[in-house]
Design a protein around this motif. Structure first.
Motif, mmCIF file in Angstrom:
data_model
loop_
_atom_site.group_PDB
_atom_site.id
_atom_site.type_symbol
_atom_site.label_atom_id
_atom_site.label_comp_id
_atom_site.label_asym_id
_atom_site.label_seq_id
_atom_site.Cartn_x
_atom_site.Cartn_y
_atom_site.Cartn_z
ATOM 1 N N ASP A 52 9.834 4.957 -10.031
ATOM 2 C CA ASP A 52 9.373 4.108 -11.139
ATOM 3 C C ASP A 52 10.482 3.179 -11.612
ATOM 4 O OD1 ASP A 52 6.799 5.097 -11.131
ATOM 5 O OD2 ASP A 52 7.179 6.597 -12.687
ATOM 6 N N ASN A 53 11.706 3.709 -11.745
ATOM 7 C CA ASN A 53 12.827 2.866 -12.157
ATOM 8 C C ASN A 53 13.140 1.804 -11.104
ATOM 9 O OD1 ASN A 53 14.889 5.331 -13.968
ATOM 10 N ND2 ASN A 53 13.149 4.106 -14.639
ATOM 11 N N THR A 54 13.088 2.202 -9.836
ATOM 12 C CA THR A 54 13.343 1.248 -8.747
ATOM 13 C C THR A 54 12.314 0.131 -8.772
ATOM 14 O OG1 THR A 54 14.262 3.019 -7.365
ATOM 15 C CG2 THR A 54 13.619 0.980 -6.258
ATOM 16 N N ALA A 55 11.054 0.485 -8.957
ATOM 17 C CA ALA A 55 9.983 -0.511 -8.983
ATOM 18 C C ALA A 55 10.148 -1.469 -10.157
ATOM 19 C CB ALA A 55 8.630 0.176 -9.048
ATOM 20 N N ALA A 56 10.477 -0.931 -11.328
ATOM 21 C CA ALA A 56 10.641 -1.773 -12.518
ATOM 22 C C ALA A 56 11.794 -2.749 -12.333
ATOM 23 C CB ALA A 56 10.860 -0.905 -13.747
ATOM 24 N N PHE A 57 12.915 -2.252 -11.799
ATOM 25 C CA PHE A 57 14.080 -3.116 -11.595
ATOM 26 C C PHE A 57 13.780 -4.178 -10.541
ATOM 27 C CE2 PHE A 57 18.208 -4.441 -10.074
ATOM 28 C CZ PHE A 57 18.988 -4.462 -11.225
ATOM 29 N N THR A 58 13.080 -3.790 -9.490
ATOM 30 C CA THR A 58 12.725 -4.748 -8.436
ATOM 31 C C THR A 58 11.825 -5.850 -8.980
ATOM 32 O OG1 THR A 58 12.898 -3.006 -6.756
ATOM 33 C CG2 THR A 58 11.668 -4.996 -6.163
ATOM 34 N N ALA A 59 10.885 -5.476 -9.831
ATOM 35 C CA ALA A 59 10.007 -6.480 -10.439
ATOM 36 C C ALA A 59 10.813 -7.469 -11.269
ATOM 37 C CB ALA A 59 8.951 -5.791 -11.298
ATOM 38 N N GLU A 60 11.768 -6.960 -12.036
ATOM 39 C CA GLU A 60 12.619 -7.847 -12.837
ATOM 40 C C GLU A 60 13.409 -8.793 -11.928
ATOM 41 O OE1 GLU A 60 12.904 -8.269 -16.024
ATOM 42 O OE2 GLU A 60 11.989 -6.505 -16.957
ATOM 43 N N THR A 114 0.821 -1.218 0.000
ATOM 44 C CA THR A 114 0.000 0.000 0.000
ATOM 45 C C THR A 114 0.851 1.262 0.000
ATOM 46 O OG1 THR A 114 -0.147 -0.004 2.426
ATOM 47 C CG2 THR A 114 -1.912 -1.116 1.201
ATOM 48 N N GLY A 115 2.154 1.114 0.171
ATOM 49 C CA GLY A 115 3.045 2.270 0.163
ATOM 50 C C GLY A 115 3.349 2.749 -1.239
ATOM 51 N N ASN A 116 4.012 3.887 -1.313
ATOM 52 C CA ASN A 116 4.315 4.518 -2.598
ATOM 53 C C ASN A 116 5.145 3.605 -3.497
ATOM 54 O OD1 ASN A 116 4.318 6.488 -4.527
ATOM 55 N ND2 ASN A 116 5.378 8.017 -3.308
ATOM 56 N N LEU A 117 6.195 3.016 -2.939
ATOM 57 C CA LEU A 117 7.041 2.120 -3.731
ATOM 58 C C LEU A 117 6.367 0.774 -3.925
ATOM 59 C CD1 LEU A 117 9.709 1.460 -5.145
ATOM 60 C CD2 LEU A 117 10.619 0.785 -2.893
ATOM 61 N N GLY A 118 5.785 0.235 -2.856
ATOM 62 C CA GLY A 118 5.169 -1.089 -2.952
ATOM 63 C C GLY A 118 4.096 -1.179 -4.008
ATOM 64 N N LYS A 119 3.266 -0.143 -4.097
ATOM 65 C CA LYS A 119 2.203 -0.137 -5.112
ATOM 66 C C LYS A 119 2.801 -0.116 -6.518
ATOM 67 C CE LYS A 119 -2.000 2.363 -6.451
ATOM 68 N NZ LYS A 119 -2.867 3.537 -6.161
ATOM 69 N N ARG A 120 3.866 0.639 -6.685
ATOM 70 C CA ARG A 120 4.536 0.675 -7.997
ATOM 71 C C ARG A 120 5.139 -0.683 -8.356
ATOM 72 N NH1 ARG A 120 5.263 6.193 -6.479
ATOM 73 N NH2 ARG A 120 5.306 7.637 -8.271
ATOM 74 N N ILE A 121 5.724 -1.361 -7.360
ATOM 75 C CA ILE A 121 6.295 -2.691 -7.615
ATOM 76 C C ILE A 121 5.206 -3.651 -8.064
ATOM 77 C CG2 ILE A 121 7.392 -4.691 -6.531
ATOM 78 C CD1 ILE A 121 8.930 -2.696 -4.729
ATOM 79 N N CYS A 122 4.048 -3.593 -7.393
ATOM 80 C CA CYS A 122 2.929 -4.446 -7.803
ATOM 81 C C CYS A 122 2.553 -4.192 -9.259
ATOM 82 C CB CYS A 122 1.716 -4.197 -6.910
ATOM 83 S SG CYS A 122 1.882 -4.807 -5.226
ATOM 84 N N GLY A 123 2.469 -2.921 -9.632
ATOM 85 C CA GLY A 123 2.112 -2.574 -11.008
ATOM 86 C C GLY A 123 3.112 -3.101 -12.014
ATOM 87 N N GLU A 124 4.400 -2.995 -11.685
ATOM 88 C CA GLU A 124 5.441 -3.477 -12.604
ATOM 89 C C GLU A 124 5.424 -5.000 -12.706
ATOM 90 O OE1 GLU A 124 7.336 -1.816 -14.606
ATOM 91 O OE2 GLU A 124 6.817 0.206 -13.925
ATOM 92 N N LEU A 125 5.130 -5.671 -11.617
ATOM 93 C CA LEU A 125 5.022 -7.136 -11.656
ATOM 94 C C LEU A 125 3.860 -7.572 -12.541
ATOM 95 C CD1 LEU A 125 5.711 -7.893 -7.895
ATOM 96 C CD2 LEU A 125 7.078 -8.750 -9.803
ATOM 97 N N LEU A 126 2.736 -6.873 -12.419
ATOM 98 C CA LEU A 126 1.570 -7.197 -13.243
ATOM 99 C C LEU A 126 1.868 -6.984 -14.724
ATOM 100 C CD1 LEU A 126 -1.160 -5.633 -10.943
ATOM 101 C CD2 LEU A 126 -0.931 -8.061 -11.498
ATOM 102 N N LYS A 127 2.636 -5.948 -15.039
ATOM 103 C CA LYS A 127 3.033 -5.709 -16.434
ATOM 104 C C LYS A 127 3.820 -6.885 -16.986
ATOM 105 C CE LYS A 127 3.486 -0.655 -16.211
ATOM 106 N NZ LYS A 127 4.463 0.472 -16.280
ATOM 107 N N ARG A 128 4.498 -7.604 -16.087
ATOM 108 C CA ARG A 128 5.339 -8.715 -16.494
ATOM 109 C C ARG A 128 4.619 -10.058 -16.337
ATOM 110 N NH1 ARG A 128 7.946 -4.374 -15.194
ATOM 111 N NH2 ARG A 128 10.035 -3.908 -16.059
ATOM 112 N N SER A 129 3.295 -9.979 -16.243
ATOM 113 C CA SER A 129 2.430 -11.168 -16.210
ATOM 114 C C SER A 129 2.644 -12.046 -14.985
ATOM 115 C CB SER A 129 2.629 -12.005 -17.491
ATOM 116 O OG SER A 129 2.305 -11.235 -18.627
#
Length: 298
Positions: A183-191, A11-26
């Motif tokens: 946004d970059n941190t979230a995308a990299f974390t998802a990867e 629910t945090g600022n970064l956590g929500k972004r990480i969730c979004g990036e993970l969903l983008k990656r199926s």
């Protein structure tokens, strides 16, 4: 094969972004949240496609149940010792009980491994949890992103828009500081969460920029020349931080105590990322320094 990733702190600022990036990656994304978490925050995650599980986060058993068949747990938790050490330990223990193979701790900060213990309270908490994490059998991956680029907007000494000044300590006018956007941190974390071969430590930065480079970018973006100034030696800065901390014991219970902010600034001028792992994943569009600075100065 689709992977299942569980996020704590979603629910945090970064956590929500990480969730979004993970969903983008199926990925299938689960989020564990405290019982009685704000309904709007839960609904926002559900609308994204996140499976939100409200549980007692003090229960290892409940966390283990939520972690069944999960490939990796990502912690985006933020707080003091009760969160970074105690709550993360409970989440980790639940993940291990469920036989999750990988864990990404909430190490989204400057790489503190080369820094002296005791110089930064929040880093010391992360060291404490890291020691516990590394004593377990789970495979861990810490992502060090330097400082979040957002701080450049908030009138810190490095860039003070109100005073039209750019400051540094010691002889560090051309010392490069590590900044990464959320946004970059979230995308990299998802990867990394989906990368079973991710190593123990990864260092990233959207851009590395010195006070002098900030001065140049501000002039290009605004047409104005900000005042460049040396505030003190690093040694004097360290001593002033110790005095601030001693004079403000109430700050020990504050996540963003003024002296803690100074400790973080000191760390940025004391260490830097020498081996960026930005190119490990090739589908991330890294924000440049001028692109970012110009976005809020134009």
């Amino acid at each position: 094969m689709e992977k299942t990733i569980l996020v704590a702190g979603a629910t945090g600022n970064l956590g929500k972004r990480i969730c979004g990036e993970l969903l983008k990656r199926s990925a299938e994304v689960r989020a564990i949240v405290r019982v009685n978490t704000d309904d709007e925050k839960i609904e926002a995650l559900k609308k994204m496609g996140v499976n939100v599980i409200e549980i007692d986060l003090k229960s290892i058993e409940k966390i283990a149940d939520a972690c069944q068949d999960v490939d990796c747990v990502v912690s985006a938790l933020a707080g003091l010792g009760d969160v970074i050490v105690d709550l993360q330990k409970t989440v980790l223990d639940g993940a291990i009980k469920a036989q999750v193979s990988r864990f990404i701790p909430s190490d989204f900060c400057t790489d503190y491994n080369a820094l002296v213990p005791g110089e930064n309270r929040n880093f010391d908490l992360r060291r404490q949890f890291r020691a516990y994490l590394d004593s377990t059998s789970i495979k861990a991956c810490s992502i060090f992103n330097g400082a979040f680029a957002d701080i450049l907007k908030y009138n810190t000494p490095v860039l003070n828009l109100k005073d039209r000044s750019i400051s540094y300590w010691g002889d560090k006018e051309e010392w490069k500081l590590d900044f990464t956007t959320m946004d970059n941190t979230a995308a990299f974390t998802a990867e990394a969460a989906m990368d079973g071969n991710a190593p123990r430590n990864l260092q990233i930065a959207s851009f590395q920029i010195s006070p002098k480079m900030i001065w140049d970018d501000v002039r290009e973006a605004t047409g104005h020349e900000f005042r460049m100034q040396k505030l003190s030696s690093l040694e004097d800065f360290a001593q002033s931080i110790k005095k601030q901390r001693a004079d403000n014991p109430a700050g020990e219970a504050e996540l963003y105590a003024k002296w803690q902010q100074a400790q973080y600034m000191y760390s940025m001028f004391s260490t830097q990322h020498h081996r960026l792992d930005n190119l490990r994943y090739d589908n991330i569009s890294w924000t440049t320094e001028f692109e970012y600075i110009n976005s809020f100065l134009k």
